[in-house]
Structure formats: C-alpha cells, structure tokens
Design an enzyme around this catalytic site. Structure first.
Site, PDB file in Angstrom:
ATOM      1  N   GLU A  58      -7.427   0.496  -4.188  1.00 40.54           N
ATOM      2  CA  GLU A  58      -7.384   0.616  -2.702  1.00 40.54           C
ATOM      3  C   GLU A  58      -8.653  -0.043  -1.829  1.00 40.54           C
ATOM      4  O   GLU A  58      -8.445  -0.873  -1.186  1.00 40.54           O
ATOM      5  CB  GLU A  58      -6.779   1.681  -2.212  1.00 40.54           C
ATOM      6  CG  GLU A  58      -5.175   2.026  -2.557  1.00 40.54           C
ATOM      7  CD  GLU A  58      -5.098   3.497  -2.314  1.00 40.54           C
ATOM      8  OE1 GLU A  58      -5.590   4.363  -2.059  1.00 40.54           O
ATOM      9  OE2 GLU A  58      -3.692   3.751  -2.883  1.00 40.54           O
ATOM     10  N   LYS A  90       2.701  11.282  -3.509  1.00 40.81           N
ATOM     11  CA  LYS A  90       1.724  10.629  -4.283  1.00 40.81           C
ATOM     12  C   LYS A  90       0.751  11.628  -5.091  1.00 40.81           C
ATOM     13  O   LYS A  90       0.332  11.084  -6.158  1.00 40.81           O
ATOM     14  CB  LYS A  90       1.011   9.783  -3.398  1.00 40.81           C
ATOM     15  CG  LYS A  90       0.018   8.826  -4.007  1.00 40.81           C
ATOM     16  CD  LYS A  90      -0.710   7.706  -3.137  1.00 40.81           C
ATOM     17  CE  LYS A  90      -1.697   6.912  -3.563  1.00 40.81           C
ATOM     18  NZ  LYS A  90      -2.005   5.940  -2.511  1.00 40.81           N
ATOM     19  N   ASP A  95       0.735  -1.381   0.090  1.00 50.64           N
ATOM     20  CA  ASP A  95       0.018  -0.041   0.055  1.00 50.64           C
ATOM     21  C   ASP A  95       0.823   1.335   0.009  1.00 50.64           C
ATOM     22  O   ASP A  95       1.597   1.539   0.922  1.00 50.64           O
ATOM     23  CB  ASP A  95      -0.797  -0.091   1.139  1.00 50.64           C
ATOM     24  CG  ASP A  95      -1.768   1.289   1.374  1.00 50.64           C
ATOM     25  OD1 ASP A  95      -1.845   2.140   0.410  1.00 50.64           O
ATOM     26  OD2 ASP A  95      -2.365   1.445   2.510  1.00 50.64           O
ATOM     27  N   ASP A 127     -13.226   5.473   1.477  1.00 57.35           N
ATOM     28  CA  ASP A 127     -11.533   5.444   1.681  1.00 57.35           C
ATOM     29  C   ASP A 127     -11.154   6.970   1.367  1.00 57.35           C
ATOM     30  O   ASP A 127     -11.132   7.365   0.320  1.00 57.35           O
ATOM     31  CB  ASP A 127     -11.160   4.445   0.472  1.00 57.35           C
ATOM     32  CG  ASP A 127      -9.755   4.513   0.499  1.00 57.35           C
ATOM     33  OD1 ASP A 127      -9.158   5.095   1.329  1.00 57.35           O
ATOM     34  OD2 ASP A 127      -8.994   3.829  -0.140  1.00 57.35           O
TER      35      ASP A 127
END
Lengths: 583, 112
Positions: free
Chosen positions: A147, A70, A9, A169
């Site tokens: 994810e 990211k 992850d 999420d």
C-alpha cells in the site's frame, strides 16, 4: 487487445477500485460514490449486502453484518453471517466481487484480472489469503503491491526532481511506513516497516472502552453483552473520533441505548481532544518507533527526508501531523488524497503489467528477514536453533538466495528444514512459517551438503527449495500457511458458494449480451501457459521436456472439454516447471 | 560472464552518481514487473559497485567463479608440494566465507 487489469485497494474500513483509461488513471465510481465501505451483511431476505447498505444495517443487525474483515485475513477463523459460517477470504471475496462488478459496469466488459494492494507489513499467510479472496471472487490477482508503495507511485508519477520521501500509512487496521527514493522516473522503496495490527480501529476501541467505563460507573451496567447497544457505541466512538479531528470536544449522545431493570439508559458524555490524544498516545509512539526503524533501514536520518506523504484515513488525527512536524520540521504533504492514492497507484501498476506505456517504474523491498535454523551458538553457547537469515529485511524484490548447510551426524538420512520470518538470533523467537523434510539422503558421514534456496517473488510470496548437493535429491514448496490455506477443491466450492450468494444481483445486461466472446480465465491462463511452455522447449532437459509434453496434452484435453476444475493441477505443475526453468 | 560495469554500461572509473543514474536507466528499460531476471542481474551489479566501499571489495575479489570443490582439490594437490600462493589463499578464503561447510570444519579439509 490488451485485457484490462483493474487496481484495487482492499482496505480495513474502505475499499476502492481504479483503472487507467486512455493513459489517465481514475477511481471508478459506483453512481457518485468513490468509496465502498468494507462492510458485508445479509438482509431480511437472505440477500447479500455490501458497502453502504451493509454499514447502515450494522446498527440494527450487528449479528448479520461483518466489518474490518481484513484484520482476520491469514488467520484460521470463521465468521458467522446469517446462519452460515465463512472464512475471512470468503468475506473479503464478497467485497472484491462487488468492486469487480462496479468496474465491469463502468467498462462495459468483463474483468478477470486485478492488482490488489496489501499492507507492506502483511505476512506471507496474509498475502496468500488475499490472493485466495481474489480467486474466490473470480479475479486473478496478477500482482499484490504494498500500500505505501502504491501511494508513492501515485504521488511520484509527476515528480521531476530527485527526492527522498517518507510514506506514513495509517489505515483502519494496519500501519506501514516506507522510505522511498524518487529519481529519473523510478520509485524505489529503500525500506519498509510497520505493524499489521495497529490502526484507526484501535483508536475507536480506546473510545469504546472509555464509554463502557462511563456506563459502568454512572449506571453500574455492563453493555458488552448487548450486541445492538455495542453496535451503537461502536458507531458513536467512530463519530467522536471524526469530530475530534477538527474540534476540541466531542459530545456523545445515545438515547435509549438499552434498558436496565425497566429503566431506559441514556448515554451522554463529553470527550476532549486532549483526553482522546492521551488515550492513543502509546499507539502514536509505536508508529514513530517504526518510522525510525525504517529510516535506519534506509541508512538515512530525518533531515534527509524531503517530503512526507500521509496515507489512510487515520492520518487525519491532528496529533499525528503535530508529531511529524516536531520530528521533521515541516508539514506533511496535503495534496494527495489519503483515501484514494493507494487504489490509483494499484491501477498504475496494473497498467504497467498489462503492457501499457508508463512513465514510472517501481522497485520494492521486503520488510521481513527470512531464514532457517541450524545447529550453532547463541550468546557463545551451543544452541540447536540458531537463526540463519537467508533473505535480509529491505532486500530488493524479486530476490533468490542460496545457502549451504551440512548434515550433523554420520548416516543422517533425513533433514528437517524449518523456515522462519523474523530478526531474532534465536529462531524460536521468530515466526515459523513452514517446515518440511528431505528423506532418503545418501548413506555417508556427517558433512553431506544440503543447499537451501529461498526465492521471494514480487508479490512478497516465498518459494523454498532444498537439495542434497551430491545427488540432486530435491524438495520444493511454496509457503502455504497450513492453517488458513484452502485446498484447491475447497477454493472452487467457496467460489461457487460466493457466486450463488450474489444470485440475480449479478445479471448485468452488458455482460450477458456476449456470452461466447468471454472465456473462463482458467482456460485463458492454460492457453497462455501452453504457448509459454513451448517457447521453453529448447532449454529444458529431456526429462523436464517429457513432463511438459504430458502436461500440455492434459491441458489441451481439459480446454476442449471445458473441464475447468481439472485444469488446475496440470496448470500448477506446468507453471512450477517453467518457474524453475526461468530462474 | 559480464562484469557489473558492463551490465550497467558504465566506465570503470565512474562515480557514485553516474552509477546510480545508469542503474535507474537500466531499471526503466528492464522493470522488475516485466523482466524479473534481467532486473535481478542489474540489481546485483548495482549492489556490487554502488559506492566506493563495495567497488573496492568487488575490484579486489574479481577472481573467476570456480567450483569450490575443484578449487579445493587443486589447492590441496598443490599443498603437498608447496605452501599456497596468495591467489590460492585468497580464493580459498573467499570460498570459505561463502561456504559454511568449510567454516564449520565439517568438510574434508585436512590433507593428511
């Protein structure tokens, strides 16, 4: 022996690595730490720092520390770090390399393959960049999974009853929502929606802006240009956010924050949860709008949802739970660890791909519509850029679709094909992800048929081909974001550059002990490809077969001379041929 | 060519939940990660018959897959002598829905 594939992850704020061992999935710890902060820095000696060490120096040396990389993935930006300039892929690769080492130390053998999770709403360019980061780190990314889907898999593995689940999420930088059906050991994503630039970082930014305003009004000072003060304000904002998760007020105290005209400036201010929640209300509303789009995409309503699972650290914000309770009439699930379930799901999928016996199978969808533009009508009027969807949002992956188009005037010898991602009937309002031309069409009247095939693979990466139907003249491409994409040679250079950064830090005795038993992944991949190509000889045309034989010869020579860089092109060409033979 | 019912191993009169169960079992046997081609066929079969509406349209239009051009030539040849029969009309209609060349009127449809 099956090669171990790890699950990663790679988060905006934190990263984790997990693996299935003896049928059980677990997070791999570094010492006693399960979480690696996604921070990268350079220390006084020019050595690379990753994780806690980099996060700790962020306060003192913000100029040589990088966080939240990211958010820049898939963009054409450069990051300065210790006097050098890096692409976002390279910074991410440093984090991945550290995770790889953590896994290797635990397993006692080298690791070269990984399943990496990405936000469901990550675009094609962002996915490509993630795969490149893996390659630079020396990891073949065998699959990218979404994810929320990974979280659903980790959670759904021990479910016996059929149910509809909503995965909410909210991470450091991205938001995804997925509606999932779990039944008979199949975790089936029905729909996904999201926003790939919305997350906890935005909540921090609201507090930061509040603190900067406060400094402006009480001290008439603009702290924006003081990088050390800004790093402290950043950290203070994040701490206040954490405190407000379980307290009604947060006291923010930063003494000697900076100097102004010879006087020390102290920051001292109180923030109430209510004020904070007002600051972030628009963001929360945006997540709920996305949630309703996802429900609609699954053709369900709130009352059809049996359970909600929360993923990502930002879901600790109390008002999110309250809003979901209002919306659904019950509390989200508390058992799943929102920080770890994504990595656990990635490891489970890695085990499945690696051939291990698994009880749960995953079926995922694309959150995007892909299509092209054609001459047509928009609002009843002639319009040259009408969007023609080919693959629709929430289609199950993998998917391959073909549409036929015709040339619009006589003797047209070239067509320009543009590929868009989006929902708007006007193609120009969607995101153009690539374009190409087919030239040398036959000399005929208008109406020459061109077929366009879009093929979206399990990684969410698009392959496009177009063909003149009458002659078979073809052009095919894999969407490669021209801006962020590394050329093959640049990727090799980046790999060497990042490897050399780690230098002596990488020498793990367990790995160096058996240098001969470990082959470069490129060579291994080439060998596997040759075996596979040979099994396809029967179904290949004479022309394809000749190409295949030539490529196998080139590869064999390359393997013998260990010419790894030289393997890349023939490997890619041969994979392409096999890909088309397979489909 | 197998029918969706054959691909999923279900009876022609199976109901929604039987079809769903059969689909999920096939997905477990042919996971997308291991058997992408088979999985795509299974998924297409499921989409074709998953509920009453899709089954009706599937069952109504179970014409054999014919190349559009052949179909058109045949229909046009016949059209010189007599009007299209229902089967030809349906086939043409179906082909036209799938092929933009026809809808746009750019294909050589006019027999004169």
């Amino acid at each position: 022996m099956n090669e171990t594939i790890i699950g990663i992850d790679l988060g905006t704020t934190n990263s984790e690595v997990a693996v299935v061992e003896n049928g059980k999935v677990r997070i791999i710890t570094d010492g006693d730490k399960k979480i690696l902060p996604s921070f990268v820095g350079i220390d006084d000696n020019g050595d690379i720092l990753v994780g806690d060490a980099a996060r700790n120096q962020y306060l003192v040396y913000p100029e040589r520390t990088v966080k939240s990389i990211k958010r820049l993935m898939g963009q054409d930006s450069r990051i300065d770090l210790g006097g050098q300039s890096y692409a976002p892929q390279e910074i991410s690769a440093i984090i991945l390399k550290r995770l790889k080492t953590i896994a290797e130390n635990h397993l006692g053998h080298p690791v070269s393959k990984a399943v990496i999770t990405v936000p469901a709403y990550f675009s094609d360019a962002q996915r490509q960049a993630t795969r490149e980061a893996g390659e630079i780190a020396g990891l073949e990314v065998v699959r990218m999974i979404n994810e929320p889907t990974a979280a659903a898999l980790a959670y759904g593995a021990n479910q016996t009853e059929a149910k509809h689940m909503l995965v909410y999420d909210l991470g450091g930088g991205t938001f995804d929502v997925s509606v999932v059906n779990i039944q008979d050991g199949v975790v089936e994503v029905l729909s996904s929606h999201g926003d790939n630039h919305l997350g906890g970082d935005d909540f921090d930014q609201q507090i930061i802006d509040y603190l900067l305003d406060h400094l402006q009004t009480t001290h008439q000072i603009d702290a924006r240009n003081h990088s050390k003060a800004m790093a402290r304000i950043n950290r203070a904002a994040e701490r206040a956010k954490f405190q407000l998760s379980d307290q009604p007020y947060a006291q923010i105290e930063e003494e000697y924050l900076l100097e102004h005209e010879g006087a020390a400036i102290h920051l001292s201010v109180e923030l109430s949860r209510m004020d904070y929640e007002n600051m972030i209300e628009d963001y929360i509303n945006a997540t709920l709008d996305a949630l309703h789009i996802a429900l609609k995409g699954a053709k369900l309503t709130a009352s059809d949802i049996d359970e909600i699972i929360l993923v990502g650290g930002s879901t600790r914000t109390p008002c999110i739970r309250e809003r979901l309770l209002d919306e659904f009439g019950f509390e989200p699930h508390g058992e799943v660890d929102p920080d770890l379930c994504v990595a656990l799901g990635a490891a489970m999928q890695a085990a499945m791909i690696g051939g291990q016996q698994v009880d749960t199978v995953l079926v995922d969808v694309t959150p995007y519509t892909y299509g092209t533009s054609a001459i047509g009508t928009l609002n009843g009027e002639f319009y040259p850029f009408m969007f023609v969807p080919v693959i629709h949002k929430n289609s199950v992956l993998p998917i391959r679709k073909t549409e036929a188009f015709v040339t619009s005037y006589d003797q047209q010898d070239v067509v320009e094909v543009s590929i868009y991602q989006g929902e708007d009937p006007d193609a120009l309002n969607n995101i153009k992800i690539d374009e190409f031309r087919i030239e040398g069409l036959q000399d005929v009247e208008a109406g020459n048929v061109i077929t366009l095939t879009l093929d979206l693979d399990l990684n969410g990466i698009l392959h496009v081909s177009a063909q003149e139907k009458a002659t078979g003249l073809e052009k095919s491409i894999t969407i490669k974001n021209a801006l962020s994409r590394f050329e093959n040679t640049a990727l090799d250079t980046a790999k060497q550059r990042i490897t050399s950064l780690f230098g002596h830090l990488e020498s793990d005795p367990a790995i160096e002990a058996e240098p001969e038993s470990f082959e470069a992944p490129e060579i291994e991949a080439a060998r596997a490809l040759i075996t596979k190509a040979e099994s396809f000889f029967d179904q290949a045309s004479a022309e394809d077969k000749e190409d295949m034989v030539n490529l196998i010869e080139t590869l064999t020579t390359g393997i013998q001379s260990k010419d790894i860089a030289g393997l890349e092109e023939p490997t890619e060409q041969l994979s392409d041929i096999l890909y088309y033979l397979q489909s | 060519m197998k029918t969706p019912y054959e691909i999923l191993d279900v009876a022609a009169h199976a109901d929604d939940s039987e079809i769903k169960r059969a689909y999920l079992q096939k997905v477990k046997d042919y996971p997308p990660d291991r058997e992408p081609r088979q999985f795509q066929a299974i998924r297409q079969a499921y989409e074709a018959i998953k509920d009453r509406k899709s089954r009706m349209s599937h069952d109504l239009f179970t014409l054999p897959a014919i190349d559009f051009d052949t179909l058109l030539d045949q229909a046009l040849a016949d059209a010189q002598l007599k009007p299209l029969n229902d089967k030809q009309f349906n086939a043409l209609l179906r082909a036209s829905l799938e092929d933009k060349t026809f809808v746009n009127g750019s294909a050589p449809v006019d027999p004169s």
